[in-house]
Scaffold this active site. Sequence first.
Site: not given
Length: 274
Positions: A2-3, A92, A111, A151
């Site tokens: 997931p993002e 899980h 995981r 920068r």
Amino acid sequence: MPELPEVETVRRTVSGALLGLRVEAVEVAAVKMRHPLDGDKWRRLITGNRLESLDRRGKYLLARFGQAGAVVHLGMSGRLLVARPGQARLAHTHLVLHFENGLDLRFVDPRRFGFAVVMAAQELETFPPLPELGPDPLTGDVEGALAAAGRRQRAPVRNVLLDQRVLAGVGNIYASEALFRAGIHPQRSVAALSARRRARLATAIRQVLEESIAAGGTTLADGGFVASDGQAGYFAVQLAVYDREGSPCQRCGKPVRRLVLAGRSAYYCPSCQH
DNA sequence: ACTCGCCTGTCG
DNA sequence: CGACAGGCGAGT
């Protein structure tokens, strides 16, 4: 998995189903996690409290339950599912909160790169690495963040987009997609971007994230992501380059290429991105 | 600024 | 069997 868009989708579906409701019981399975799941602490601090708020910082979720709180990260394979108690538990399933309306909130993570840590509510904001996170691309100054990064460092722009201290929430899929939309090669140094291209990239990042949220996030072919109500996101059909090595570029028809940067795949069109 | 390790699962 | 997977942090 997931993002930002997927985590935001989870936040919305969990909020819609459970906000304001009391937790009647907590079940914790004893497995070794990155941050260990402390069953006693979960039961002691959360049982009897209402889920008062669920916020997102980048890819992290912050839940408040009265004087207690929790930070949840879904890692690569984590899910937060709202389910009826009768529904079979996925393998899980590490944590289950039973709410007063009869629904469960289940944390599932094959995981185990994710975590769900409980603490006093006032510690939430300072839980590492939250204080180090860069601005949220939906509300913060993306262009300023990119300029500041330019920068300080001359790393490939793709790697910079994955650095959560620069921007909080962009992951591997949306880094590739935003760079494609902006016409920028993933290996281009962030320091070498002109102000004009930086602005283009900032716009592309915001747009791709917003469009994905509107689609309920990205569910890839493996079905790894589903929203908390079990719905798949349908943004995958709109991915231009991610996981499309060899397919024709949607813009020019040349084959999409894959390149490994910092150990992770970056997808791009060699003729549209410079 | 990279590489590896953490885990399980899937695909070629 | 190895390669790879939407993340992150430690170590070098």
